[in-house]
Scaffold this motif. Structure first.
Motif, PDB file in Angstrom:
ATOM      1  N   VAL A   1      27.601  20.849  66.160  1.00  0.00           N
ATOM      2  CA  VAL A   1      27.506  22.223  66.659  1.00  0.00           C
ATOM      3  C   VAL A   1      27.749  23.203  65.504  1.00  0.00           C
ATOM      4  CG1 VAL A   1      28.713  23.864  68.161  1.00  0.00           C
ATOM      5  CG2 VAL A   1      28.263  21.526  68.952  1.00  0.00           C
ATOM      6  N   GLY A   2      26.938  24.261  65.453  1.00  0.00           N
ATOM      7  CA  GLY A   2      27.222  25.351  64.516  1.00  0.00           C
ATOM      8  C   GLY A   2      26.861  25.072  63.071  1.00  0.00           C
ATOM      9  N   TRP A   3      25.902  24.194  62.831  1.00  0.00           N
ATOM     10  CA  TRP A   3      25.575  23.836  61.454  1.00  0.00           C
ATOM     11  C   TRP A   3      24.382  24.599  60.888  1.00  0.00           C
ATOM     12  CZ3 TRP A   3      26.314  17.854  60.513  1.00  0.00           C
ATOM     13  CH2 TRP A   3      27.691  17.581  60.510  1.00  0.00           C
ATOM     14  N   GLY A   4      23.837  25.542  61.625  1.00  0.00           N
ATOM     15  CA  GLY A   4      22.726  26.329  61.080  1.00  0.00           C
ATOM     16  C   GLY A   4      23.255  27.632  60.504  1.00  0.00           C
ATOM     17  N   VAL A   5      22.719  28.722  61.042  1.00  0.00           N
ATOM     18  CA  VAL A   5      23.118  30.063  60.590  1.00  0.00           C
ATOM     19  C   VAL A   5      24.632  30.273  60.758  1.00  0.00           C
ATOM     20  CG1 VAL A   5      22.747  32.531  61.010  1.00  0.00           C
ATOM     21  CG2 VAL A   5      20.843  30.917  61.273  1.00  0.00           C
ATOM     22  N   THR A   6      25.177  29.688  61.814  1.00  0.00           N
ATOM     23  CA  THR A   6      26.580  29.890  62.164  1.00  0.00           C
ATOM     24  C   THR A   6      27.550  29.421  61.078  1.00  0.00           C
ATOM     25  OG1 THR A   6      26.025  29.711  64.488  1.00  0.00           O
ATOM     26  CG2 THR A   6      28.312  29.248  63.920  1.00  0.00           C
ATOM     27  N   LYS A   7      27.148  28.374  60.358  1.00  0.00           N
ATOM     28  CA  LYS A   7      28.060  27.749  59.401  1.00  0.00           C
ATOM     29  C   LYS A   7      28.300  28.621  58.173  1.00  0.00           C
ATOM     30  CE  LYS A   7      26.658  24.070  56.934  1.00  0.00           C
ATOM     31  NZ  LYS A   7      26.403  22.666  56.554  1.00  0.00           N
ATOM     32  N   ALA A   8      27.304  29.368  57.764  1.00  0.00           N
ATOM     33  CA  ALA A   8      27.403  30.036  56.463  1.00  0.00           C
ATOM     34  C   ALA A   8      27.069  31.525  56.585  1.00  0.00           C
ATOM     35  CB  ALA A   8      26.465  29.364  55.463  1.00  0.00           C
TER      36      ALA A   8
ATOM     37  N   PRO B   1      33.175  31.552  62.511  1.00  0.00           N
ATOM     38  CA  PRO B   1      32.034  31.459  63.438  1.00  0.00           C
ATOM     39  C   PRO B   1      31.820  30.047  64.002  1.00  0.00           C
ATOM     40  CG  PRO B   1      31.415  32.636  61.436  1.00  0.00           C
ATOM     41  CD  PRO B   1      32.798  32.114  61.205  1.00  0.00           C
ATOM     42  N   TRP B   2      31.958  29.048  63.123  1.00  0.00           N
ATOM     43  CA  TRP B   2      31.741  27.674  63.595  1.00  0.00           C
ATOM     44  C   TRP B   2      32.809  27.288  64.617  1.00  0.00           C
ATOM     45  CZ3 TRP B   2      33.015  29.097  58.618  1.00  0.00           C
ATOM     46  CH2 TRP B   2      34.338  28.844  58.233  1.00  0.00           C
TER      47      TRP B   2
ATOM     48  N   ALA C   1      32.432  24.400  77.430  1.00  0.00           N
ATOM     49  CA  ALA C   1      31.280  24.182  78.313  1.00  0.00           C
ATOM     50  C   ALA C   1      31.215  22.716  78.746  1.00  0.00           C
ATOM     51  CB  ALA C   1      29.997  24.592  77.594  1.00  0.00           C
ATOM     52  N   LEU C   2      31.516  21.800  77.818  1.00  0.00           N
ATOM     53  CA  LEU C   2      31.506  20.367  78.170  1.00  0.00           C
ATOM     54  C   LEU C   2      32.516  20.093  79.286  1.00  0.00           C
ATOM     55  CD1 LEU C   2      31.204  18.741  74.625  1.00  0.00           C
ATOM     56  CD2 LEU C   2      29.570  18.443  76.501  1.00  0.00           C
ATOM     57  N   ALA C   3      33.664  20.743  79.189  1.00  0.00           N
ATOM     58  CA  ALA C   3      34.681  20.553  80.225  1.00  0.00           C
ATOM     59  C   ALA C   3      34.218  21.123  81.553  1.00  0.00           C
ATOM     60  CB  ALA C   3      35.982  21.220  79.784  1.00  0.00           C
ATOM     61  N   ASN C   4      33.213  22.009  81.491  1.00  0.00           N
ATOM     62  CA  ASN C   4      32.681  22.610  82.709  1.00  0.00           C
ATOM     63  C   ASN C   4      31.296  22.080  83.053  1.00  0.00           C
ATOM     64  OD1 ASN C   4      34.683  24.733  83.702  1.00  0.00           O
ATOM     65  ND2 ASN C   4      34.564  25.187  81.502  1.00  0.00           N
ATOM     66  N   GLY C   5      30.980  20.892  82.562  1.00  0.00           N
ATOM     67  CA  GLY C   5      29.772  20.216  83.025  1.00  0.00           C
ATOM     68  C   GLY C   5      28.572  20.237  82.109  1.00  0.00           C
ATOM     69  N   LEU C   6      28.677  20.815  80.929  1.00  0.00           N
ATOM     70  CA  LEU C   6      27.526  20.864  80.005  1.00  0.00           C
ATOM     71  C   LEU C   6      27.074  19.461  79.603  1.00  0.00           C
ATOM     72  CD1 LEU C   6      25.755  22.664  77.989  1.00  0.00           C
ATOM     73  CD2 LEU C   6      27.485  22.051  76.283  1.00  0.00           C
ATOM     74  N   GLU C   7      25.759  19.321  79.411  1.00  0.00           N
ATOM     75  CA  GLU C   7      25.202  18.097  78.849  1.00  0.00           C
ATOM     76  C   GLU C   7      24.732  18.431  77.436  1.00  0.00           C
ATOM     77  OE1 GLU C   7      22.539  16.071  81.675  1.00  0.00           O
ATOM     78  OE2 GLU C   7      21.341  15.522  79.916  1.00  0.00           O
ATOM     79  N   LEU C   8      25.368  17.812  76.428  1.00  0.00           N
ATOM     80  CA  LEU C   8      25.095  18.164  75.038  1.00  0.00           C
ATOM     81  C   LEU C   8      24.195  17.113  74.395  1.00  0.00           C
ATOM     82  CD1 LEU C   8      25.723  19.929  72.511  1.00  0.00           C
ATOM     83  CD2 LEU C   8      27.760  18.506  72.168  1.00  0.00           C
ATOM     84  N   HIS C   9      23.120  17.560  73.758  1.00  0.00           N
ATOM     85  CA  HIS C   9      22.197  16.659  73.064  1.00  0.00           C
ATOM     86  C   HIS C   9      22.159  17.018  71.583  1.00  0.00           C
ATOM     87  CE1 HIS C   9      20.213  14.989  76.783  1.00  0.00           C
ATOM     88  NE2 HIS C   9      20.806  16.066  77.275  1.00  0.00           N
ATOM     89  N   LEU C  10      22.952  16.315  70.792  1.00  0.00           N
ATOM     90  CA  LEU C  10      22.958  16.571  69.355  1.00  0.00           C
ATOM     91  C   LEU C  10      21.898  15.721  68.664  1.00  0.00           C
ATOM     92  CD1 LEU C  10      26.806  16.640  68.676  1.00  0.00           C
ATOM     93  CD2 LEU C  10      25.258  18.600  68.742  1.00  0.00           C
TER      94      LEU C  10
END
Lengths: 128, 476, 412
Positions: B35-42, B147-148, B158-167
């Protein structure tokens, strides 16, 4: 045939010139002391080195044990010695000073462990 | 109801979290391994005040709103946030009217507390800035965050609230029929969905094109940075801006959350295809140092510990592209240039809770909890709490990163929460982010990752596929 | 929190710290040593090559062997040894020290402290080299630990930036283990490491040493794919049209060690060149209860010296804790021509001492002088090797009349 060498016997680092004829040292110059001459005589004919490396450990806290030859061996034998050492494995525990292999490639030198490696326990994160 | 959010940067992560307030399924897709490895990281990590953006822009509206949300958001997500305030410095007579213009613009945008300070006052608050400063525009609401960390925390919540994450799952197609979104495709499969949110950062143009849309048009703007060690702490206490040059906010000097000092960014427009051009350049780095020296003449550059570059998604209209699109069910959160980080919580709230709720008739879940507890930062805990943690788990007493005092316990917890790589551990714990930049701890983090994940060290990477940390064994 | 009162606290369990703790305990001081790693020995544990101990033990040992001997001397000294105990802070009021370990937090109130935390490596980021930030860039020490302790190889083809000793040692080590070493690059016109290492680590294996070269750019998105290498002028500036690409998946940095002083820098005056605390001939810093030895004072060339200075610091700290170290009227040593690192920063009249110094560039023959006190000739002065000058007690007595001593190296 004249060869130039840098003496590594001490930090001064004299630039030595060694004259060699059919495998015999005729003369050494550029040295400031007797150690320099002895170094040049050996280095020009058969450079000798202590070989430090690692041997695989089975069942140890570390995957390797550091080893060295207990005396210098001919430099030209280093590749062959490494080939031989790659094939070795030693069971933990390993003691410091433990002989891992005797008479390495017929040189008379032994390969000795330079540290202790205890039997498994908790695999080390940091080694040190 | 099934929604796919594309892009797990800070924007996508916050949108996904807001969507988890409602009944239905939320899927979050990210092409990178974390998570957060694009624009968010830098980027600069600034929560902007909102005085830099012209009043007619969407940016201005969401920046001021987003800024006001940050305290609450970071409290809920247990993420560090600090209102440091900011100065815009006028270093010449020509720059004086610019401060007045910025103040007027900010006031029109509804930015609270803007004041113009005298040279004396600026220097008393920030003694290390250029003594030639004539005056400074003070904006007390400007803050800094990581930011990250916001993105990671939002996804955890969000995961704790039911999100399905696809990395590590890149969107390769979007099926649209009768101008309505039907499904998204990835190399892993097809996912029938009712709606798609395009928060794909630099790749939002590609994602939009998959749905047949010509907007946004994007090009990367590169920003290079130099990071100084904590030893420089206190060099500046607030974010220091130059008077604006027109194109960007200029090269800044600012404190980071963990006590370092950040210099940058440059603003170099790159061709649209250069979406991964995050290399630093000799020209860029010298620009950073010159620009920063103008603001703070005695820069301790010997304390530099890292240089890096980030890309911001810029568009010809210089503004965010938000909300509905000509394709039903396809929503945009794109062209998120600066102040994207600041605006992100407001955009997420607006898009999920206003736009999508009414169009998709979303129903509130009873069970949503907005609270996320962070990984304990033991070195910042009161002694008694830290001792208690060590008693329960001695690994919280074994310090692995000596510079930032990060323990094995925190690293194991980061892995439990999803870190799979060295960078994954770093961004979650700050291990390896300090003065030695990992020289003392990289091998130990590698060993912990391998042990916890049950993998060989050769399989552990710095930042996902193709970036192994080591190449093999000495004695296989 | 466990709280303890001791005479001497030694922070750091490398050669300097082990030497200090053993000596302090033998002086009869109640002594604790804290070490952040699982095992005492510091960097010696990963230095598996020979070259240690010629002064102290009159034989050539490898790092782990040298460390094992020091550990033996320490274990019989009576000092209490706490491993996996990491310093949190050092509060000069008191002084009071906090440390964390898996057994809990610890508060120590010592009468004297020996700071022996060694040095850290200058990181890649400090060099501000342009390019990408891929995996495959290691400091030499990290690379050495990966190879020698963890048994992991960094990659297949390496370039080494910097010809410091660890860089040279790693060139040989990687080569012996089947990693190709494309080149060792050195910014300066002379090698940074010892001559014997240039001969035995590079020349023996025909590894090219490119003097006056550096890395201009790093390539590779995820894993390093190569570096652009460039020739530089006297000032270290790249020369145009000298750049070339060297493919490699590994870049090893040997670009300098910096004394570790993080917990001290707010209250103990540092020497700007050594980058460690200023110490007098007793290894006492300008904060009377604080002593320091080894690479945290200045980066030394020989571990034998480090262990010896550690012992000296340990003795002085013990005497201070026992109220037997008189307040010193220190006579400052000041740098004259051609002196870089200089230890100590001050002499104590009547006390014998050894002055250690480094020259900025190689000289075939020099004269080293300490004010009017001592002057001697030295052959083959090189930046990699420290020059030692003994100050006998007799000469040291004359110090009481001198405001300062100017240390100077002149080519002879």
């Amino acid at each position: 045939m004249k060869r130039r060498l840098t003496c590594i016997s001490c930090p001064v680092g004299c630039e030595l010139t060694v004259e060699v004829e059919s495998g015999q040292v005729i003369s050494v110059s550029g040295n400031r002391c007797g150690r320099g001459e002895a170094y040049a005589r050996q280095e020009a004919v058969e450079p000798m080195r202590v070989l430090p490396t690692s041997v695989k450990v089975i069942g140890g806290e570390l995957p390797l044990v550091s080893v060295r030859t207990d005396r210098p061996i001919p430099r030209r034998l280093i590749p062959q010695a490494m080939g031989f050492i790659r094939g070795l494995a030693v069971e933990a525990p390993v003691e410091i000073g433990q002989v891992i292999a005797r008479d390495l490639l017929g040189t008379g030198a032994s390969l000795v462990a330079t540290r202790a490696v205890s039997r498994c326990g908790r695999p080390s994160l940091q080694g040190t | 109801m099934r929604v796919a959010v594309i892009g797990a940067g800070v924007v996508g992560a916050l949108i996904a979290r807001e969507l988890c307030r409602y009944e239905g399924e939320v899927l979050l897709f990210e092409r990178e391994a974390d998570v957060g490895w694009g624009v968010t990281k830098a980027n600069s990590g600034i929560v902007h005040g909102g005085f830099h953006d012209p009043p007619s822009t969407i940016r201005a509206r969401f920046c001021v709103r987003g800024n006001a949300m940050y305290e609450g958001l970071c409290r809920e997500l247990n993420v560090p946030f600090l209102r440091t305030g900011a100065y815009v410095l006028a270093l010449s007579k020509e720059e004086l009217p610019l401060l007045e213009e910025l103040r007027a613009q900010g006031e029109e945008n509804g930015v609270p507390g803007l004041e113009i300070h005298s040279q004396e006052e600026v220097l008393s608050r920030e003694p290390n800035v250029n003594p030639k400063v004539l005056s400074g525009l003070w904006s007390p609401t400007v803050g800094i965050t990581e930011p990250w960390a916001v993105a990671l925390a939002a996804v955890e919540n969000a995961l704790a609230n039911g999100l399905e994450l696809h990395l590590s799952e890149e969107i390769t197609g979007i099926r649209v029929e009768k101008r309505q979104v039907q499904e998204v495709k990835t190399p892993e499969g097809r996912y029938p969905v009712d709606a798609v949110v395009n928060a794909a950062g630099l790749f939002a143009d590609h994602v939009a094109a998959m749905a047949g849309l010509s907007e946004p048009v994007l090009f990367p703007r590169r920003g290079e940075y130099v990071l100084l060690d904590k030893a420089a702490e206190g060099l500046v206490r607030s974010v220091i801006f130059p008077a604006p040059s027109g194109k960007s906010k200029g090269i800044l000097v600012l404190p980071t959350i963990d006590g370092g000092i950040l210099l940058g960014p440059t603003a170099e427009d790159l061709p649209p295809e250069a979406k991964e051009a995050t290399e630093t350049t000799p020209e860029g780095l010298s620009q950073v140092m010159e620009g920063a020296r103008r603001l703070v003449p005695k820069l301790p550059l010997g304390q530099a510990i890292k240089t890096f570059a980030g890309l911001r998604p810029e568009s010809p209209q210089k503004d965010f592209i938000l909300g509905e699109s000509p394709v039903k069910g396809f929503y945009q959160a794109a062209a998120m240039r600066s102040p994207g980080l600041t605006a992100a919580p407001a955009i997420a709230r607006w898009l999920a809770c206003e736009v999508m709720t009414s169009e998709l008739s979303l129903k509130r879940k009873g069970s949503f909890s907005p609270i996320r507890k962070g990984i304990p930062r033991v070195a910042e805990l009161p002694e008694a709490e830290w001792e208690e943690l060590i008693r329960k788990d001695p690994r919280y007493g074994r310090i692995v990163c000596f510079c930032n005092k990060v323990t094995e316990g925190e690293i194991v917890e980061a892995i439990r929460r999803g870190a799979r790589t060295l960078d994954g551990v770093k961004f979650r714990t700050r291990a390896g982010f300090g003065r030695c930049q990992g020289a003392f701890c990289t091998d130990r983090i590698l060993a912990i990752l391998a042990r916890e994940l049950g993998r060989a060290p050769e399989e552990i990477s710095q930042k996902g596929a193709g970036s192994p940390l080591v190449g093999g064994r000495v004695r296989p | 929190m466990r709280g303890v009162k001791v005479d001497v606290l030694v922070i750091g369990g490398g050669a300097a710290g082990m030497g200090a703790a053993a000596a302090a305990a033998r002086e009869g001081a109640k002594t604790i040593l804290i070490e952040r790693n699982e095992r005492l020995g510091g960097v010696l544990e990963q230095c598996i090559h020979p070259g240690f101990g010629l002064h102290r033990y009159r034989e050539e040992l490898t790092g782990p062997e040298f460390a094992a001997r020091l550990r033996g001397e320490l274990e019989s000294s009576g000092a209490e040894l706490l491993t996996e105990a990491t310093l949190l802070d050092l509060d000069p009021a008191g002084p009071r020290v906090r440390a964390a370990s898996p057994k809990g937090l610890l508060q120590i109130r010592p009468k004297a402290v020996v700071w022996a935390c060694g040095a850290r490596e200058r990181p890649f980021g400090a060099l501000r080299i342009p390019g990408t930030r891929p995996a495959g860039i290691y400091t030499a020490g990290l690379c050495q630990r990966l190879v020698n302790i963890h048994g992991l190889l960094p990659g297949k083809r390496a370039v080494i930036l910097g010809s410091g000793d660890i860089g040279l040692i790693m060139a040989r080590r990687l080569r012996l283990e089947g990693v190709e070493v494309a080149a060792v690059l050195e910014l300066k016109p002379f090698p940074g490491g010892l001559l014997r290492n240039v001969v035995q680590c590079l020349e023996d294996f025909e590894i090219p040493l490119l003097l006056r070269h550096t890395v201009a750019e790093v390539h590779g998105k995820r894993r390093l794919s190569g570096v652009t290498v460039v020739e530089v002028d006297e000032g270290g500036k790249p020369l145009p049209r000298t750049d070339r690409f060297i493919p490699c998946d590994t870049l090893v940095l040997s670009v300098g060690l910096i004394p570790e002083v993080r917990a001290l820098e707010s209250f103990a005056p540092l020497d700007p060149v050594n980058r460690g605390p200023k110490v007098n001939a007793w290894l006492q810093t300008e904060v009377p209860w604080l002593f320091s030895a080894g690479n945290s004072v200045a980066v030394f060339d020989l571990v034998d010296t480090v262990a010896a200075l550690g012992a000296r610091a340990g003795v002085a700290a013990a005497r201070y804790a026992q109220g037997e170290l008189p307040p010193a009227r220190a006579v400052p040593l000041v740098r004259g021509e051609n002196v870089l690192h200089l230890v100590p920063s001050a002499l104590v009249p009547g006390e014998e001492a050894t002055v250690f110094l480094r020259v900025p560039r190689p000289f075939p023959r020099v004269k080293v002088s300490l004010g009017g006190l001592i002057s001697r000739n030295h052959l083959g002065a090189r930046p990699a090797e420290m020059i030692e000058v003994k100050v006998p007690p007799g000469a040291s007595k004359e110090l009481s009349r001198m405001p300062e001593v100017r240390v100077e190296v002149t080519p002879a």
